[in-house]
Motif scaffolding. Structure first.
Motif, short mmCIF file in Angstrom:
data_model
loop_
_atom_site.label_atom_id
_atom_site.label_comp_id
_atom_site.label_asym_id
_atom_site.label_seq_id
_atom_site.Cartn_x
_atom_site.Cartn_y
_atom_site.Cartn_z
N PRO B 150 0.84 -1.19 0.00
CA PRO B 150 0.00 0.00 0.00
C PRO B 150 0.88 1.25 0.00
N PRO B 151 0.61 2.19 -0.89
CA PRO B 151 1.50 3.36 -0.98
C PRO B 151 1.55 4.16 0.31
N PHE B 152 0.41 4.21 1.02
CA PHE B 152 0.43 4.99 2.24
C PHE B 152 1.27 4.29 3.31
N TRP B 153 1.33 2.97 3.21
CA TRP B 153 2.13 2.23 4.18
C TRP B 153 3.61 2.48 3.96
N LEU B 156 4.33 5.82 5.40
CA LEU B 156 4.42 5.84 6.85
C LEU B 156 5.69 5.15 7.33
N ILE B 159 8.52 7.45 6.81
CA ILE B 159 8.54 8.49 7.84
C ILE B 159 9.11 7.93 9.13
N TYR B 160 8.66 6.74 9.49
CA TYR B 160 9.10 6.17 10.75
C TYR B 160 10.60 5.94 10.75
N TRP B 164 11.81 9.58 11.89
CA TRP B 164 11.74 9.45 13.33
C TRP B 164 12.99 8.77 13.89
N VAL B 269 -0.44 11.56 3.41
CA VAL B 269 0.48 10.98 4.39
C VAL B 269 1.56 11.99 4.80
N PHE B 270 2.06 12.73 3.82
CA PHE B 270 3.16 13.66 4.12
C PHE B 270 2.69 15.09 4.35
N SER B 271 1.40 15.29 4.46
CA SER B 271 0.84 16.63 4.61
C SER B 271 1.41 17.57 3.57
#
Lengths: 337, 324
Positions: B150-153, B156, B159-160, B164, B269-271
């Protein structure tokens, strides 16, 4: 494709279908409600938590965190006089010993609650939610493809066999639907209709028929001009008969292969929709909306994002591989990629 | 140079006409959605607490008493001129809100397309040239696996890990706030993650397609003759790549809707302040004029992009070059 791979793929496919079908019954806990949100909030995968049992059968999980040491889970309870003091979330709670179920020695009965995949923000078991959500995530994708195939097949057939006007009109309509990215289209439709799962599948079908119709139409057109058809017509068969007995079986192969290749993307589409908030509404779980909730707690609850996403991705990989296998099976003249 | 300008013009005109027809249908689709959407002007006019006279006046003020065709034509003419009403959530003209969001989306989608095609063509060529081995495995297994996630996965996850845990790259928005904001480096670091998350998985079909095309070219009589004549392998590959490139351009047009759709998810996802995010927020807020405007603009963009790639591919058709 090698025999071993086919076997592995078939096994994986069966597991997936079983998940989808039997998921809700396999779930160990209630996917919609937690036993105790405060205590069971955001537990990492593999956590096992003790629980006391009240006389009326209600379970009292013993778990909580201290704001000074947020990384450590406190699962302690102790007796203080006639009461039992146990940790519940950020606080200590006390309950009279006589209200608890006890063993023969008079000590409180303790059971262990296991959360192999952890819990979410509201303390719900992630494993149960994923199992329950499998049915929606897989089902909406599969039925969406089925609908798109049906619609696309019929419309493609009509466009291929009909006159130039109907072909042109249908083609233009199909092109305009194709011009809007699928997710954008279904998002807008979903706000309009506020769907349940069946309607969502229908929306996916509506967004998906054009590309399938295009394939069928092309096939029908090229087959209509073929010698086989010409000889059938020469033998006196009328148009529609020709269509169904001669053209359709060939176009059907293309259609089935194309449909198989779309199951994976449709499952992803449902996931994206639910993630963005336009799909299955909470609290009913679907893999997509679990991921949507997980986004808000990415730092503290990374497993809520990691596990469902991985599951979704692996499912799509398996489905795609199966579709590839189907294509190799049904179109053997192609060199297997 | 006997290219026959008539044929070129004819192609251009017919493709543009087709594009316009499609655009009109998309506007029609938007109009149908508008008519069916709950909570629009029609509901105000149905309000039973108003007197019958007032209701009539509201209806004619909104033009609701005109036949649907006339309403559609008004709507379409407004839309084509760029007048899309006022956004309910921003209290500004829809056109302004959309235009502000247009550039970020173009930047994101454009860069991702470049990455997808550069990576796809490059890997495809390498895979065909090496015939098996690591690159081939990447093209056939790793990339499609990434595409299946999934592209949003992926976003995320990125990002993590990168934002982070490693703190290498920022997690959202186009620029930072405070010191160093707005500089080129700042913009680039903000762009990097979204573009990679959008572009790399999209390279999968391109690479696969191109590798097959390349293999066909390299196996052709033309290539064999060229190597037999003593041309260095690299030259043979280069000319095969040039020939195989053409189908890749058609792929560009087909990939565009999917890419823009993916951009919507990545933007959320990335605002990233682009059209996709604006459209999603507008839908959630039931800001119908803005959502509709977003739909039309996104559709229009895809049509324009498809048209451009269509024209490019038609004009670069190798069959034409040989005529010259």
């Amino acid at each position: 494709m090698g025999r071993a791979r086919t076997g592995a793929l078939a096994a994986a496919g069966i597991v997936l279908l079983a998940l989808g079908g039997a998921g809700p019954w396999l779930a160990p806990s209630d996917p919609l409600h937690s036993i105790d949100s405060a205590a069971l909030r955001l537990l990492p995968p593999g956590t096992v938590v003790p629980a006391l049992i009240r006389s009326d059968g209600k379970q009292l999980p013993v778990a909580g965190r201290d704001s000074d040491r947020p990384g450590t889970l406190i699962t302690e309870w102790r007796a203080e006089g006639d009461d039992v003091v146990y940790r519940r979330g950020p606080r200590w709670k006390s309950v009279p010993l006589e209200e608890l179920q006890r063993d023969e020695a008079g000590r409180p009965r303790v059971i262990r609650l296991a959360f192999p995949l952890g819990t979410d923000r509201l303390g719900r078991d992630l494993l149960s939610r994923l199992l329950t959500g499998a049915r929606l995530s897989l089902g909406i994708g599969i039925f969406g493809v089925a609908g798109a195939t049906l619609l696309g097949g019929l419309i493609g057939l009509v466009a291929g066999l009909g006159g130039r006007l109907s072909d042109a009109v249908l083609g233009r309509i199909g092109d305009s639907i194709l011009s809007v990215p699928r997710i954008v289209l279904v998002m807008a439709l979903a706000v309009l209709i506020r769907p349940g799962p069946w309607v969502l599948a229908l929306l996916l079908a509506v967004s998906g028929w054009p590309s399938l119709a295009r394939l069928v139409r092309a096939d029908v057109r090229s087959l209509s001009g073929s010698e086989m058809v010409a000889s059938a017509r020469a033998a006196g068969a009328e148009r529609w008969r020709v269509a169904f007995r001669h053209v359709l079986p060939h176009a059907l192969t293309t259609l089935v292969v194309a449909a198989g290749l779309r199951v994976g993307p449709f499952i992803l589409l449902e996931g994206s929709l639910s993630f963005l908030g336009f799909g299955v509404p909470p609290p009913h779980p679907s893999w997509g909306n679990i991921l949507g909730e997980g986004r808000d707690v990415l730092i503290d609850g990374w497993w809520i994002t990691a596990v469902p996403g991985l599951l979704l991705g692996l499912t799509v990989v398996v489905v795609n591989a199966a579709a590839d296998g189907l294509r190799d099976l049904m179109e053997p003249r192609r060199r297997p990629a | 140079m006997d290219r026959g300008p008539g044929i070129v013009t004819l192609t251009v005109v017919s493709r543009v006409a087709a594009g316009l027809a499609t655009l009109l249908l998309v506007i029609g689709l938007g109009f149908v959605l508008l008519e069916l959407m709950p909570g629009d002007a029609a509901q105000l006019a149905e309000d039973p607490s108003l007197s019958a006279e007032d209701r009539e006046r509201l209806r004619s003020a909104f033009g609701l008493d005109r036949p649907p065709l006339e309403r559609f034509l008004t709507f379409a003419s407004h839309a084509l001129r760029g007048d899309l009403g006022i956004s309910l959530s921003y209290q500004r003209p829809v056109r302004r809100v959309l235009l502000t969001a247009l550039w970020p989306t173009l930047l994101l989608t454009g860069s991702a397309l470049v990455i997808a095609f550069a990576l796809g063509l490059g890997l495809g060529t390498l895979a065909a040239a090496r015939g098996g081995g690591l690159v081939d495995r990447v093209v056939r297994q790793v990339l499609p696996a990434l595409d299946a996630m999934p592209p949003f996965w992926l976003g995320l996850l990125a990002i993590y890990v990168f934002s982070w845990k490693l703190d290498w790259l920022p997690a959202s928005h186009m620029t930072s706030v405070g010191e160093g904001a707005g500089g080129l480096f700042d913009r680039l670091t903000h762009l990097l993650l979204p573009v990679l998350v959008l572009g790399i998985p999209s390279a999968a079909p391109v690479a696969r397609h191109h590798a097959e095309a390349m293999r066909r070219e390299l196996a052709s009589a033309y290539s064999h003759a060229a190597s037999a004549m003593g041309l260095r392998r690299a030259r043979v590959i280069a000319s095969a790549a040039r020939n195989a490139m053409h189908p890749a351009l058609t792929l560009l047009g087909l990939a565009l809707p999917a890419m823009v759709g993916g951009a919507v998810v990545v933007e959320v996802v990335f605002s990233w302040p682009g059209l996709g995010q604006v459209h999603q927020k507008a839908l959630l807020a039931r800001d119908i004029p803005l959502a509709l405007g977003g739909l039309l603009l996104i559709g229009g963009m895809v049509i324009a992009g498809g048209l451009a790639s269509d024209l490019l591919s038609a004009l670069l058709d190798p069959r034409w070059r040989r005529r010259a």
